[in-house]
Design a protein around this motif. Structure first.
Motif, PDB file in Angstrom:
ATOM      1  N   ARG A  62       0.822  -1.215   0.000  1.00  0.00           N
ATOM      2  CA  ARG A  62       0.000   0.000   0.000  1.00  0.00           C
ATOM      3  C   ARG A  62       0.853   1.261   0.000  1.00  0.00           C
ATOM      4  NH1 ARG A  62      -2.578  -3.339   3.543  1.00  0.00           N
ATOM      5  NH2 ARG A  62      -1.650  -2.311   5.361  1.00  0.00           N
ATOM      6  N   ALA A  63       1.924   1.277   0.759  1.00  0.00           N
ATOM      7  CA  ALA A  63       2.725   2.486   0.925  1.00  0.00           C
ATOM      8  C   ALA A  63       3.579   2.808  -0.292  1.00  0.00           C
ATOM      9  CB  ALA A  63       3.617   2.361   2.155  1.00  0.00           C
ATOM     10  N   LEU A  64       4.037   1.807  -1.018  1.00  0.00           N
ATOM     11  CA  LEU A  64       5.000   2.087  -2.087  1.00  0.00           C
ATOM     12  C   LEU A  64       4.421   2.829  -3.305  1.00  0.00           C
ATOM     13  CD1 LEU A  64       7.092  -1.165  -1.810  1.00  0.00           C
ATOM     14  CD2 LEU A  64       7.817   1.129  -1.213  1.00  0.00           C
ATOM     15  N   PRO A  65       3.368   2.530  -3.961  1.00  0.00           N
ATOM     16  CA  PRO A  65       2.650   1.259  -4.033  1.00  0.00           C
ATOM     17  C   PRO A  65       3.446   0.241  -4.845  1.00  0.00           C
ATOM     18  CG  PRO A  65       1.701   2.782  -5.594  1.00  0.00           C
ATOM     19  CD  PRO A  65       2.800   3.533  -4.870  1.00  0.00           C
ATOM     20  N   ALA A  66       3.139  -1.024  -4.609  1.00  0.00           N
ATOM     21  CA  ALA A  66       3.827  -2.109  -5.309  1.00  0.00           C
ATOM     22  C   ALA A  66       2.863  -3.259  -5.498  1.00  0.00           C
ATOM     23  CB  ALA A  66       5.033  -2.568  -4.496  1.00  0.00           C
ATOM     24  N   GLU A  67       3.146  -4.066  -6.500  1.00  0.00           N
ATOM     25  CA  GLU A  67       2.341  -5.264  -6.712  1.00  0.00           C
ATOM     26  C   GLU A  67       2.670  -6.270  -5.617  1.00  0.00           C
ATOM     27  OE1 GLU A  67       2.285  -6.799 -10.718  1.00  0.00           O
ATOM     28  OE2 GLU A  67       2.514  -4.775 -11.533  1.00  0.00           O
ATOM     29  N   LEU A  68       1.691  -7.077  -5.268  1.00  0.00           N
ATOM     30  CA  LEU A  68       1.814  -8.038  -4.180  1.00  0.00           C
ATOM     31  C   LEU A  68       1.736  -9.453  -4.753  1.00  0.00           C
ATOM     32  CD1 LEU A  68       1.937  -7.871  -1.040  1.00  0.00           C
ATOM     33  CD2 LEU A  68      -0.542  -8.040  -1.049  1.00  0.00           C
ATOM     34  N   PHE A  69       2.652 -10.315  -4.317  1.00  0.00           N
ATOM     35  CA  PHE A  69       2.656 -11.706  -4.764  1.00  0.00           C
ATOM     36  C   PHE A  69       2.928 -12.604  -3.562  1.00  0.00           C
ATOM     37  CE2 PHE A  69       4.953 -15.514  -6.253  1.00  0.00           C
ATOM     38  CZ  PHE A  69       3.995 -16.037  -7.103  1.00  0.00           C
ATOM     39  N   GLU A  70       1.986 -13.510  -3.272  1.00  0.00           N
ATOM     40  CA  GLU A  70       2.196 -14.435  -2.164  1.00  0.00           C
ATOM     41  C   GLU A  70       2.888 -15.690  -2.663  1.00  0.00           C
ATOM     42  OE1 GLU A  70      -0.038 -16.783   1.489  1.00  0.00           O
ATOM     43  OE2 GLU A  70      -1.228 -15.483   0.173  1.00  0.00           O
ATOM     44  N   ILE A  71       4.004 -15.997  -2.043  1.00  0.00           N
ATOM     45  CA  ILE A  71       4.756 -17.219  -2.327  1.00  0.00           C
ATOM     46  C   ILE A  71       4.127 -18.326  -1.491  1.00  0.00           C
ATOM     47  CG2 ILE A  71       7.005 -18.336  -2.192  1.00  0.00           C
ATOM     48  CD1 ILE A  71       8.194 -15.412  -2.179  1.00  0.00           C
ATOM     49  N   ALA A  72       3.642 -19.373  -2.145  1.00  0.00           N
ATOM     50  CA  ALA A  72       2.993 -20.457  -1.413  1.00  0.00           C
ATOM     51  C   ALA A  72       3.366 -21.786  -2.047  1.00  0.00           C
ATOM     52  CB  ALA A  72       1.475 -20.267  -1.436  1.00  0.00           C
ATOM     53  N   PRO A  73       3.547 -22.818  -1.234  1.00  0.00           N
ATOM     54  CA  PRO A  73       3.840 -24.135  -1.793  1.00  0.00           C
ATOM     55  C   PRO A  73       2.611 -24.717  -2.481  1.00  0.00           C
ATOM     56  CG  PRO A  73       3.528 -24.302   0.573  1.00  0.00           C
ATOM     57  CD  PRO A  73       3.462 -22.838   0.224  1.00  0.00           C
ATOM     58  N   ALA A  74       2.823 -25.552  -3.487  1.00  0.00           N
ATOM     59  CA  ALA A  74       1.713 -26.204  -4.188  1.00  0.00           C
ATOM     60  C   ALA A  74       0.902 -27.060  -3.218  1.00  0.00           C
ATOM     61  CB  ALA A  74       2.246 -27.054  -5.342  1.00  0.00           C
ATOM     62  N   THR A  75       1.599 -27.732  -2.318  1.00  0.00           N
ATOM     63  CA  THR A  75       0.942 -28.499  -1.264  1.00  0.00           C
ATOM     64  C   THR A  75       1.167 -27.746   0.044  1.00  0.00           C
ATOM     65  OG1 THR A  75       1.407 -30.570  -2.414  1.00  0.00           O
ATOM     66  CG2 THR A  75       0.850 -30.724  -0.073  1.00  0.00           C
ATOM     67  N   PRO A  76       0.100 -27.255   0.660  1.00  0.00           N
ATOM     68  CA  PRO A  76       0.276 -26.458   1.882  1.00  0.00           C
ATOM     69  C   PRO A  76       0.993 -27.241   2.985  1.00  0.00           C
ATOM     70  CG  PRO A  76      -1.977 -26.288   1.069  1.00  0.00           C
ATOM     71  CD  PRO A  76      -1.306 -27.375   0.272  1.00  0.00           C
ATOM     72  N   TYR A  77       1.705 -26.509   3.800  1.00  0.00           N
ATOM     73  CA  TYR A  77       2.319 -27.123   4.977  1.00  0.00           C
ATOM     74  C   TYR A  77       1.215 -27.567   5.933  1.00  0.00           C
ATOM     75  CZ  TYR A  77       6.997 -25.794   3.515  1.00  0.00           C
ATOM     76  OH  TYR A  77       8.177 -25.694   2.826  1.00  0.00           O
ATOM     77  N   PRO A  78       1.499 -28.542   6.799  1.00  0.00           N
ATOM     78  CA  PRO A  78       0.476 -29.014   7.746  1.00  0.00           C
ATOM     79  C   PRO A  78      -0.026 -27.878   8.640  1.00  0.00           C
ATOM     80  CG  PRO A  78       2.394 -30.473   7.760  1.00  0.00           C
ATOM     81  CD  PRO A  78       2.764 -29.273   6.942  1.00  0.00           C
ATOM     82  N   ALA A  79      -1.262 -27.993   9.081  1.00  0.00           N
ATOM     83  CA  ALA A  79      -1.823 -26.992   9.991  1.00  0.00           C
ATOM     84  C   ALA A  79      -1.141 -27.054  11.349  1.00  0.00           C
ATOM     85  CB  ALA A  79      -3.323 -27.210  10.143  1.00  0.00           C
TER      86      ALA A  79
END
Length: 197
Positions: A62-79
Motif C-alpha cells: 500500500r505504501a509504495l505502491p507495489a504489486e503483491l505476490f504471495e509465495i505459497a507451496p503447491a501443497t500447503p504445509y500441515p496446519a
C-alpha cells in the motif's frame, strides 16, 4: 529548489516507510535511497505461515505502491505447527525446493523486489529457495523483510545472496514476531494448572 528537485510521492512514501522499518537494523540510508529511486515497478513477494509477514507485506504494498505476490507451496504445509517444523527441517536438510502454487510469468517489469519471509530453523524457508530458483532476479535490487521468533535472521541473507547472485541485496527490515511455539507451550502450561473435568 526547482520543480525537478522536488521529491516525488514515491520518494516521500519510501522515506516514511523505510526509515521506521530500518530503525532496528543496520541498513544504511544510501541503500534505502538507492532501492527507492530505482526505475521500474516494485514487487512485494512474501511467504507467511501465521500471518505476521503478510501484515508487513500489505503495508509495503500500500505504501509504495507495489504489486503483491504471495509465495505459497503447491501443497500447503500441515496446519499443526510441530508437523510443519519437522517437514521444513527435512526439506532444509535435503536441500529440497518444494513446488510453488504459482509463479510470476516474468520479472522484467520489476526493478526492486521486497522479499518477505519468516525464519524457519535459523534460515529462509524452503519455499523461498524455490521462489529464488524459479525467478530471474539478475540486475534487481532485493530488499528483504524478515520476521523471526527471537534468534534473528540466521543465515537467511546468505541463502538469498547465493540463490540470486546477480542481484543487489540491501539490508532490509528484521522484526521479532509472535512466536507460535511459545504460544503453544504457554497454553499447554496453563492447561496443566487447571482443575476441571
Amino acid at each position: 529548489m526547482t520543480d525537478t528537485d522536488k521529491p516525488t510521492r514515491r520518494d516521500i512514501l519510501m522515506s516514511s516507510l523505510l526509515l521506521p522499518l530500518t530503525a532496528g537494523v543496520a541498513a544504511s540510508t544510501e541503500e534505502a535511497e538507492a532501492a527507492s529511486s530505482a526505475d521500474g515497478k516494485s514487487l512485494v513477494a512474501f511467504f507467511t505461515r501465521s500471518g505476521n509477514t503478510s501484515v508487513i507485506a500489505g503495508q509495503l504494498s500500500r505504501a509504495l505502491p507495489a504489486e503483491l505476490f504471495e509465495i505459497a507451496p503447491a501443497t500447503p504445509y500441515p496446519a499443526d505447527y510441530f508437523e510443519t517444523v519437522e517437514q521444513a527441517r527435512r526439506e532444509r536438510d535435503r536441500g529440497y525446493r518444494p513446488p510453488l502454487r504459482s509463479q510470476l510469468p516474468s520479472m522484467a517489469a520489476y526493478a526492486t523486489v521486497f522479499l518477505g519471509f519468516p525464519i524457519w530453523g535459523e534460515t529462509a524457508p524452503p519455499v523461498i529457495r524455490s521462489f529464488l530458483a524459479l525467478h530471474d532476479l539478475a540486475g534487481k535490487t532485493i530488499v528483504p523483510f524478515i520476521t523471526h521468533g527471537g534468534f534473528g535472521p540466521g543465515d537467511s541473507l546468505d541463502v538469498v545472496a547465493s540463490h540470486a547472485p546477480q542481484s543487489r541485496l540491501v539490508k532490509g527490515f528484521t522484526m521479532q514476531g509472535p512466536q507460535e511455539r511459545q504460544t503453544i507451550e504457554r497454553v499447554a502450561q496453563w492447561l496443566n494448572t487447571l482443575d476441571v473435568d
